[in-house]
Design a protein around this motif. Structure first.
Motif, PDB file in Angstrom:
ATOM      1  N   LYS A 260     -30.708 -38.825 -14.355  1.00 19.37           N
ATOM      2  CA  LYS A 260     -30.328 -37.631 -15.110  1.00 19.37           C
ATOM      3  C   LYS A 260     -30.714 -36.392 -14.330  1.00 19.37           C
ATOM      4  CE  LYS A 260     -30.519 -39.280 -19.872  1.00 19.37           C
ATOM      5  NZ  LYS A 260     -31.356 -39.344 -21.071  1.00 19.37           N
ATOM      6  N   SER A 261     -29.963 -35.319 -14.516  1.00 20.02           N
ATOM      7  CA  SER A 261     -30.370 -34.051 -13.920  1.00 20.02           C
ATOM      8  C   SER A 261     -31.496 -33.476 -14.765  1.00 20.02           C
ATOM      9  CB  SER A 261     -29.187 -33.089 -13.849  1.00 20.02           C
ATOM     10  OG  SER A 261     -28.982 -32.519 -15.118  1.00 20.02           O
ATOM     11  N   ILE A 262     -32.264 -32.619 -14.167  1.00 17.23           N
ATOM     12  CA  ILE A 262     -33.519 -32.181 -14.772  1.00 17.23           C
ATOM     13  C   ILE A 262     -33.299 -31.514 -16.133  1.00 17.23           C
ATOM     14  CG2 ILE A 262     -33.596 -29.901 -13.667  1.00 17.23           C
ATOM     15  CD1 ILE A 262     -36.613 -32.215 -14.096  1.00 17.23           C
ATOM     16  N   ALA A 263     -32.146 -30.897 -16.306  1.00 16.26           N
ATOM     17  CA  ALA A 263     -31.866 -30.205 -17.568  1.00 16.26           C
ATOM     18  C   ALA A 263     -31.827 -31.182 -18.748  1.00 16.26           C
ATOM     19  CB  ALA A 263     -30.535 -29.458 -17.457  1.00 16.26           C
ATOM     20  N   GLU A 264     -31.425 -32.440 -18.459  1.00 17.75           N
ATOM     21  CA  GLU A 264     -31.267 -33.400 -19.548  1.00 17.75           C
ATOM     22  C   GLU A 264     -32.502 -34.261 -19.764  1.00 17.75           C
ATOM     23  OE1 GLU A 264     -27.784 -35.689 -18.511  1.00 17.75           O
ATOM     24  OE2 GLU A 264     -27.067 -33.962 -17.373  1.00 17.75           O
ATOM     25  N   VAL A 265     -33.450 -34.174 -18.828  1.00 16.58           N
ATOM     26  CA  VAL A 265     -34.590 -35.093 -18.866  1.00 16.58           C
ATOM     27  C   VAL A 265     -35.535 -34.787 -20.025  1.00 16.58           C
ATOM     28  CG1 VAL A 265     -36.686 -35.780 -17.636  1.00 16.58           C
ATOM     29  CG2 VAL A 265     -34.547 -35.546 -16.399  1.00 16.58           C
ATOM     30  N   GLN A 266     -35.977 -35.851 -20.702  1.00 21.89           N
ATOM     31  CA  GLN A 266     -37.031 -35.683 -21.711  1.00 21.89           C
ATOM     32  C   GLN A 266     -38.174 -36.633 -21.385  1.00 21.89           C
ATOM     33  OE1 GLN A 266     -34.982 -36.233 -25.433  1.00 21.89           O
ATOM     34  NE2 GLN A 266     -34.681 -34.011 -25.543  1.00 21.89           N
ATOM     35  N   GLU A 267     -39.362 -36.193 -21.685  1.00 22.08           N
ATOM     36  CA  GLU A 267     -40.539 -36.949 -21.252  1.00 22.08           C
ATOM     37  C   GLU A 267     -40.565 -38.376 -21.794  1.00 22.08           C
ATOM     38  OE1 GLU A 267     -44.944 -35.701 -19.892  1.00 22.08           O
ATOM     39  OE2 GLU A 267     -43.609 -34.306 -20.872  1.00 22.08           O
ATOM     40  N   THR A 268     -40.103 -38.550 -23.031  1.00 22.03           N
ATOM     41  CA  THR A 268     -40.127 -39.884 -23.645  1.00 22.03           C
ATOM     42  C   THR A 268     -39.187 -40.856 -22.948  1.00 22.03           C
ATOM     43  OG1 THR A 268     -38.539 -39.020 -25.232  1.00 22.03           O
ATOM     44  CG2 THR A 268     -40.838 -39.154 -25.943  1.00 22.03           C
ATOM     45  N   ASP A 269     -38.249 -40.323 -22.137  1.00 22.48           N
ATOM     46  CA  ASP A 269     -37.311 -41.191 -21.417  1.00 22.48           C
ATOM     47  C   ASP A 269     -38.006 -42.223 -20.553  1.00 22.48           C
ATOM     48  OD1 ASP A 269     -35.303 -39.742 -22.459  1.00 22.48           O
ATOM     49  OD2 ASP A 269     -34.850 -38.605 -20.637  1.00 22.48           O
ATOM     50  N   PHE A 270     -39.198 -41.855 -20.086  1.00 21.71           N
ATOM     51  CA  PHE A 270     -39.804 -42.671 -19.033  1.00 21.71           C
ATOM     52  C   PHE A 270     -40.505 -43.911 -19.537  1.00 21.71           C
ATOM     53  CE2 PHE A 270     -39.246 -38.470 -17.290  1.00 21.71           C
ATOM     54  CZ  PHE A 270     -38.497 -38.786 -16.175  1.00 21.71           C
ATOM     55  N   ASP A 271     -40.607 -44.032 -20.851  1.00 22.96           N
ATOM     56  CA  ASP A 271     -41.247 -45.232 -21.393  1.00 22.96           C
ATOM     57  C   ASP A 271     -40.567 -46.498 -20.894  1.00 22.96           C
ATOM     58  OD1 ASP A 271     -42.767 -43.437 -22.602  1.00 22.96           O
ATOM     59  OD2 ASP A 271     -41.969 -43.716 -24.639  1.00 22.96           O
ATOM     60  N   SER A 272     -39.228 -46.444 -20.814  1.00 19.39           N
ATOM     61  CA  SER A 272     -38.508 -47.658 -20.398  1.00 19.39           C
ATOM     62  C   SER A 272     -38.778 -47.994 -18.935  1.00 19.39           C
ATOM     63  CB  SER A 272     -37.018 -47.478 -20.638  1.00 19.39           C
ATOM     64  OG  SER A 272     -36.508 -46.501 -19.749  1.00 19.39           O
ATOM     65  N   ILE A 273     -38.911 -46.948 -18.103  1.00 21.72           N
ATOM     66  CA  ILE A 273     -39.159 -47.206 -16.677  1.00 21.72           C
ATOM     67  C   ILE A 273     -40.542 -47.797 -16.454  1.00 21.72           C
ATOM     68  CG2 ILE A 273     -39.290 -46.151 -14.403  1.00 21.72           C
ATOM     69  CD1 ILE A 273     -37.480 -43.947 -15.460  1.00 21.72           C
ATOM     70  N   TYR A 274     -41.469 -47.265 -17.226  1.00 20.56           N
ATOM     71  CA  TYR A 274     -42.852 -47.705 -17.023  1.00 20.56           C
ATOM     72  C   TYR A 274     -43.250 -48.785 -18.015  1.00 20.56           C
ATOM     73  CZ  TYR A 274     -43.507 -44.170 -13.523  1.00 20.56           C
ATOM     74  OH  TYR A 274     -43.398 -43.454 -12.382  1.00 20.56           O
ATOM     75  N   GLU A 275     -42.253 -49.395 -18.616  1.00 13.80           N
ATOM     76  CA  GLU A 275     -42.506 -50.473 -19.571  1.00 13.80           C
ATOM     77  C   GLU A 275     -43.361 -51.548 -18.907  1.00 13.80           C
ATOM     78  OE1 GLU A 275     -39.542 -53.551 -21.195  1.00 13.80           O
ATOM     79  OE2 GLU A 275     -39.085 -51.628 -22.119  1.00 13.80           O
ATOM     80  N   GLY A 276     -44.406 -51.928 -19.588  1.00 13.32           N
ATOM     81  CA  GLY A 276     -45.267 -52.962 -19.004  1.00 13.32           C
ATOM     82  C   GLY A 276     -46.385 -52.380 -18.171  1.00 13.32           C
ATOM     83  N   ALA A 277     -46.264 -51.120 -17.800  1.00 11.57           N
ATOM     84  CA  ALA A 277     -47.297 -50.519 -16.959  1.00 11.57           C
ATOM     85  C   ALA A 277     -48.617 -50.423 -17.707  1.00 11.57           C
ATOM     86  CB  ALA A 277     -46.868 -49.131 -16.513  1.00 11.57           C
ATOM     87  N   ALA A 278     -48.503 -50.039 -18.989  1.00  8.42           N
ATOM     88  CA  ALA A 278     -49.712 -49.894 -19.793  1.00  8.42           C
ATOM     89  C   ALA A 278     -50.443 -51.230 -19.882  1.00  8.42           C
ATOM     90  CB  ALA A 278     -49.349 -49.398 -21.188  1.00  8.42           C
ATOM     91  N   LYS A 279     -49.667 -52.275 -20.061  1.00  5.81           N
ATOM     92  CA  LYS A 279     -50.275 -53.607 -20.136  1.00  5.81           C
ATOM     93  C   LYS A 279     -51.008 -53.949 -18.840  1.00  5.81           C
ATOM     94  CE  LYS A 279     -47.334 -56.143 -23.173  1.00  5.81           C
ATOM     95  NZ  LYS A 279     -46.022 -56.783 -23.067  1.00  5.81           N
ATOM     96  N   GLU A 280     -50.357 -53.662 -17.712  1.00  8.66           N
ATOM     97  CA  GLU A 280     -50.966 -53.984 -16.413  1.00  8.66           C
ATOM     98  C   GLU A 280     -52.287 -53.267 -16.218  1.00  8.66           C
ATOM     99  OE1 GLU A 280     -48.477 -53.334 -13.006  1.00  8.66           O
ATOM    100  OE2 GLU A 280     -46.911 -54.545 -13.940  1.00  8.66           O
ATOM    101  N   ASN A 281     -52.343 -52.051 -16.748  1.00 12.61           N
ATOM    102  CA  ASN A 281     -53.531 -51.245 -16.500  1.00 12.61           C
ATOM    103  C   ASN A 281     -54.716 -51.654 -17.361  1.00 12.61           C
ATOM    104  OD1 ASN A 281     -52.296 -49.813 -14.558  1.00 12.61           O
ATOM    105  ND2 ASN A 281     -51.653 -48.142 -15.895  1.00 12.61           N
ATOM    106  N   GLU A 282     -54.433 -52.441 -18.404  1.00 14.88           N
ATOM    107  CA  GLU A 282     -55.516 -52.785 -19.313  1.00 14.88           C
ATOM    108  C   GLU A 282     -56.544 -53.671 -18.656  1.00 14.88           C
ATOM    109  OE1 GLU A 282     -53.910 -54.360 -22.916  1.00 14.88           O
ATOM    110  OE2 GLU A 282     -53.242 -52.370 -23.487  1.00 14.88           O
TER     111      GLU A 282
END
Lengths: 262, 254, 261
Positions: free
Chosen positions: B232-254
């Motif tokens: 997405k171009s920066i104008a359309e980006v929302q912070e919550t979008d990134f949950d899908s990209i970093y899915e599983g990251a939180a688990k790994e960090n635990e």
């Protein structure tokens, strides 16, 4: 600030690099002159070198039977020699360790002796030992004992110096004497290192022991000398092959054991 | 519509070891864009970047730069392509024992024979160019220092100067700030942004940090397990979008 | 008792028996009784000789004195080691494991290096003496070839462990593989190569001082002669010379290596 700085004369012409290079070249040329380097002679006579290699390329396989006994003797020499050297090295390394002996004079003297021993090449020791105890494997054993003593002492005391001082302090605080400290705090921490260094020195001694016999100090080296003096290069080849195989086996075995220790 | 600068078509990459690096990526980048690629480590960010200058070969698909397919380039052709693409790295990749000047000049080796570049026989213009490049990144006063005498941030700026020597059309930056502290991070990212604005260089940066991406990017691309999952171009980006990209990251960090 | 600790206990017994067996075998095979009766006497004479070295031998202008021959020994070691360092570089590249395929190449390279390392240096010296005649040149050749074994191994290990980032950078700006080699790999690796070469030089000084025992130049020839003729004061001064030389060289080389590191 964001400007190109001025360089001094020395920097601009890389004076340091130039001086080192000139010194290096002078030393190389000087060495070549002193040792009578003569590449012309080398290349015109290189044929002889290769004809020697050619003779070695046809090993006298029957000679294997004769080689086996001296090979075994070489190994036995290395085992006994390394062990004697290690046994002498242990007390010396304890006294040479900075964290165990606070007296710099005692430590200094011991280290000086160890340094002296380590300057002596193995074959030189062998020549002297043959003069002292006579031709035979005993000379080899004593040569290797002294040789490994110098090497092991250094490896050991350096390894003792890396141990955790907290345990020493704890025992000192509990009123332990010098001997108790060594047994309960030092030994458990270094024993694996010691065994590993012992094996490493043993490897080196096996290599070394194969040529000691050349000066009469027992083992396979005695045959090496005989075959070379009588121009029996096909036998020399067998000796070198046997040496290679033994060294490879011992290296492999020792590496395997050392890995198991870790 | 203007011809895109980079066109990546159905590109896949499988490593010799069998690891899948990229899965069927389709991507078009226009001249002058500042693109940030985000994703977990191992998501294929580095691989994607390195296929653009062919430091990695692709297994499948095609890559076009200025309308020309580059995936079969070899030898001289390939080196010509790389001369136009600057690259900076996480670990700076300077020759540590050489001077800053020599490192920066090495950005021009594509134009010299090995013999000349080893002896340092660079032209006067290129030597001046090195000074200019160092001035651009505010490092001219360190030109005669050895690379390993510099701090991490300084080394990265020297690395940028080296890339500038190429007059690059494209600048690839692989985690350029991962080894830097927050302050130098800003300096390096500002530098890249300035090159993009002032010189019109197309910049593609791999980053770990989403906030940083949102601060600098014109456009954000997300990779997950070798797949393109976000663009997405920066104008359309929302912070919550990134949950899908970093899915599983939180688990790994635990 | 758990199975693991039981295994451990039997493991100890197994190793204990094995070690005792090896020692019994080694010591019985040794026949250590063969020490000659004059051993104590000879030892005394040697110590006496070392305490009263033959100072006249230090320098007499003949070129066959201690100083001249020690310098020749150093020359053998220096030239041999640095020639060897050059010869070792291609072997190191051959033996270094690269990231991708070509494991076979590295295996072959490593085997060649082991073979060279195991080939006794004095045999090499004797072979070169046949080619170029007795003297220091044969010693130089022996050191040059033999040192490849160790230097090649050390060099190849540092190639394996080095950071390939700078090479990657040179390739990424459009450089050729030889650009990467000469502009990134070699400058990065050179200090380490130099440091290893100096270390090997320390070892070569020791071996050059005994190569003379087979006729390959240096201080070894008069040393062996003095031992065989039991001229212990001569042996004493030569030993002193070797000890001092080796100590000084170790110190110089060590200082240089610390500077490089």
């Amino acid at each position: 600030m964001n400007e190109v700085p001025k360089r001094s004369f020395a920097q601009r012409f890389h004076l340091k690099l130039v001086v080192w290079s000139v010194l290096f070249i002078v030393l190389l040329c000087g060495s070549a002159a002193l040792t009578g380097v003569n590449w012309g002679e080398f290349f015109s006579n290189i044929g002889q070198f290769f004809s020697l290699i050619g003779k070695m390329a046809h090993p006298d396989w029957k000679y294997i039977q004769i080689v086996i006994q001296p090979v075994i003797q070489t190994l036995q020499m290395a085992i006994v020699g390394t062990t004697i050297g290690t046994l002498i090295a242990v007390p010396f390394s304890v006294v040479a360790a900075r964290n165990l002996v606070k007296n710099p004079v005692v430590r200094g003297i011991i280290r000086f002796i160890l340094n002296l021993v380590r300057t002596l090449p193995d074959l030189l020791l062998a020549a002297i030992m043959v003069a002292i105890v006579g031709i035979g494997p005993s000379a080899g054993v004593w040569t290797l004992a002294i040789f490994s003593f110098g090497m092991i002492s250094k490896l050991f005391y350096e390894s003792i110096e890396t141990i955790d001082d907290g345990q020493l302090e704890a025992l000192r605080a509990a009123g332990a004497n010098y001997f108790q400290i060594i047994v309960f705090a030092v030994l458990p921490q270094v024993i694996e290192n010691f065994i590993s260094y012992f094996l490493y020195t043993f490897e080196i001694n096996v290599r070394a022991s194969t040529v000691l016999g050349y000066l009469g100090a027992g083992g396979i080296g005695m045959l090496l000398q005989q075959s070379l003096d009588s121009f029996n290069y096909s036998q020399t080849a067998i000796i070198i092959l046997a040496t290679l195989i033994v060294v490879l086996i011992i290296d492999g075995l020792s590496n395997y054991l050392r890995e198991k220790l870790d | 519509m203007e011809e895109p600068l980079i066109e990546i078509r159905n590109v896949s990459k499988v490593y010799d070891s069998g690891t899948v690096g990229l899965k069927n990526i389709n991507l078009t980048i226009q001249k002058g864009e500042f693109v940030v690629v985000v994703g977990l480590s191992g998501a294929g960010k580095s691989t994607l970047l390195r296929t653009i200058n062919r430091m990695h070969d692709v297994t499948d698909g095609d890559i076009l730069i200025e309308g020309k397919s580059i995936i079969h380039y070899k030898g001289k052709e390939l080196r010509k392509l790389r001369r136009k693409i600057g690259m900076i790295f996480q670990n700076f990749n300077l020759v540590k024992r050489s001077s800053v000047q020599r490192n920066v000049l090495s950005g021009r080796v594509g134009y010299y024979s090995t013999f000349k570049s080893v002896l340092g026989l660079f032209s006067k213009e290129d030597k001046q160019k090195a000074v200019d490049a160092l001035k651009q990144v505010k490092m001219a006063d360190k030109i005669y220092s050895r690379a390993d005498e510099l701090s991490g941030g300084q080394q990265q700026r020297v690395a940028i100067a080296r890339a500038l020597m190429q007059d690059p059309k494209i600048m690839l930056a692989d985690e350029p700030i991962a080894s830097l502290d927050p302050l130098t991070t800003k300096a390096v990212m500002d530098e890249l942004k300035e090159l993009n604005r002032k010189l019109g260089i197309t910049v593609i940066v791999n980053l770990h940090s989403v906030p940083l991406a949102m601060q600098y990017a014109d456009r954000i691309i997300g990779l997950r397990a070798g797949e393109l999952v976000y663009d997405k171009s920066i104008a359309e980006v929302q912070e919550t979008d990134f949950d899908s990209i970093y899915e599983g990251a939180a688990k790994e960090n635990e | 008792m758990s199975k693991a600790s039981k295994n451990k206990k039997y493991g100890w017994i197994f190793w204990g028996i094995l070690i005792i067996a090896v020692y019994v075998w080694a010591i019985l095979g040794m026949n250590l009784s063969g020490i000659q009766s004059s051993a104590v006497q000879v030892t005394k004479s040697i110590f006496n000789g070392i305490c009263h070295p033959d100072w006249h031998y230090v320098y007499n202008g003949s070129g066959e004195d201690l100083v001249s021959l020690i310098i020749q020994t150093l020359a053998i070691a220096f030239l041999g080691t640095f020639v060897s360092a050059f010869l070792s570089v291609p072997f190191a590249f051959l033996a270094a494991r690269s990231s991708k395929h070509l494991q076979v190449r590295s295996k072959i390279g490593k085997f060649i290096l082991v073979f060279i390392r195991t080939f006794p240096e004095i045999v090499l010296a004797i072979m070169f003496i046949k080619a170029v005649g007795p003297g220091a040149f044969a010693g130089v050749l022996a050191v040059s070839i033999h040192s490849i074994g160790m230097l090649g191994k050390l060099f190849s290990e540092s190639l394996e462990n080095m950071d390939h980032g700078a090479e990657e950078a040179i390739l990424s700006v459009g450089g050729t593989k030889s650009d990467a080699l000469f502009l990134a790999t070699l400058p990065d690796i050179m200090p380490q190569f130099l440091s290893y070469t100096l270390y090997r030089f320390e070892i070569a000084v020791r071996s050059a001082s005994i190569l003379g025992m087979v006729g390959a130049g240096g201080i070894g020839t008069p040393l062996l002669f003095a031992i065989q003729t039991r001229t212990w004061s001569r042996v004493g001064i030569i030993l002193l010379g070797i000890v001092v030389t080796v100590t000084v060289i170790d110190w110089i080389s060590g200082t240089l290596r610390r500077k490089l590191g």
